[in-house]
Motif scaffolding. Sequence first.
Motif, PDB file in Angstrom:
ATOM      1  N   LEU A   1      60.531   2.875  64.038  1.00 30.54           N
ATOM      2  CA  LEU A   1      61.750   3.199  63.302  1.00 30.54           C
ATOM      3  C   LEU A   1      61.518   3.145  61.794  1.00 30.54           C
ATOM      4  O   LEU A   1      61.991   4.012  61.045  1.00 30.54           O
ATOM      5  N   PHE A   2      60.785   2.133  61.333  1.00 34.14           N
ATOM      6  CA  PHE A   2      60.523   1.989  59.908  1.00 34.14           C
ATOM      7  C   PHE A   2      59.710   3.175  59.381  1.00 34.14           C
ATOM      8  O   PHE A   2      59.986   3.707  58.306  1.00 34.14           O
ATOM      9  N   GLY A   3      58.706   3.602  60.143  1.00 28.87           N
ATOM     10  CA  GLY A   3      57.903   4.758  59.746  1.00 28.87           C
ATOM     11  C   GLY A   3      58.735   6.021  59.663  1.00 28.87           C
ATOM     12  O   GLY A   3      58.578   6.830  58.736  1.00 28.87           O
ATOM     13  N   TYR A   4      59.634   6.183  60.634  1.00 28.28           N
ATOM     14  CA  TYR A   4      60.527   7.352  60.605  1.00 28.28           C
ATOM     15  C   TYR A   4      61.403   7.311  59.359  1.00 28.28           C
ATOM     16  O   TYR A   4      61.609   8.331  58.684  1.00 28.28           O
ATOM     17  N   GLY A   5      61.909   6.114  59.018  1.00 28.63           N
ATOM     18  CA  GLY A   5      62.769   5.990  57.852  1.00 28.63           C
ATOM     19  C   GLY A   5      62.046   6.286  56.553  1.00 28.63           C
ATOM     20  O   GLY A   5      62.635   6.833  55.619  1.00 28.63           O
ATOM     21  N   LEU A   6      60.756   5.947  56.484  1.00 28.94           N
ATOM     22  CA  LEU A   6      59.981   6.180  55.264  1.00 28.94           C
ATOM     23  C   LEU A   6      59.773   7.663  54.969  1.00 28.94           C
ATOM     24  O   LEU A   6      59.390   8.024  53.852  1.00 28.94           O
ATOM     25  N   ARG A   7      60.011   8.528  55.946  1.00 22.21           N
ATOM     26  CA  ARG A   7      59.861   9.967  55.712  1.00 22.21           C
ATOM     27  C   ARG A   7      60.831  10.449  54.646  1.00 22.21           C
ATOM     28  O   ARG A   7      60.526  11.375  53.887  1.00 22.21           O
ATOM     29  N   THR A   8      62.013   9.840  54.578  1.00 16.05           N
ATOM     30  CA  THR A   8      63.034  10.301  53.631  1.00 16.05           C
ATOM     31  C   THR A   8      63.494   9.208  52.674  1.00 16.05           C
ATOM     32  O   THR A   8      64.457   9.395  51.938  1.00 16.05           O
TER      33      THR A   8
END
Length: 314
Positions: free
Chosen positions: A243-250
């Motif tokens: 989830l954290f990696g996905y959030g770092l995309r934006t």
Amino acid sequence: MEKTASTSHALKGSFAIVMASFLWGTTGTAAQFAPEISPLAIGAFAMGIGGVLLCVSARKSLFKDTRILFLKPLTFLFGSACVAIYPLAFYSSMRLSGVAIGTVVSIASAPLFAALLEYVLSKKPVSLKWFISFVFGAMGIGLLAMGKSQSMLTLAASQHDQVLGVILGLTAGLTYAGYSWAAKQHIDAGANSQSAMAGLFGCAALVLLPSLWFTGQNLFANTVHTSVSLYMAVVPMYLGYLLFGYGLRTTEASKATLITLIEPLVATLFAIFIIGEVFKPVGWVGMTLVCFCLLIQSIKLPSAFEGTRHKATT
């Protein structure tokens, strides 16, 4: 239309980081059920196995993005080293200075370190909204620590342990900000978010897992220890960092680490309702300030403020 889509992606990214922080907030309570496990062992196992699971689930994109990750070898090695150091410092800090102080120092210092890294290494100015959020968040975290019952503070064996625990907490905050910044650099360079996190965590696992030969004697001593160890590795580490990696995309690393101030808030609520800790009224004020910090991150500042900030950074 494009601006609306961008805002939607940003909100999804922020929500993913909030969910990751919620999962991370359960680790302190989970660790309380297995106090005989060394903090070095629980940190190495959780982060190491979590890294292996991230690599397995992202194997296709990781293979495809290997070239992108190695385009910045120093950034990759720096981020991997931070991943390896973080759990050892974080769990040791909680063991030495107490769960409350260890968590507060580690998590509350991360946004400041992240902003400094972005300013020094990426030449990104600190926004007005970030600064306002940080002030409310830092005040809230401080009041959360004050709201803990005094009995929790007696868990630290000595003043020396308390000081060492705070130093390790600051080390954890710095390394947390460090690997968040490194992952963001790889994502901005074109790597998939899962690949970026899996690469850093997989490299760190090469160091963390062998260390269990010296520290991991009690990890599977009984059913409770086994359950706690597997939970820490699969839920907060594996799912949390997906989830954290996905959030770092934006989301910028400084903003992401600021949002994760929700972690000690969640940890406190779990401690109250599951462990049964007593909490002072000042702690509830702290919770309100942390929630206000998160609210500021989810809204757009008035155009006058944005215009002022734009002029200040041009």
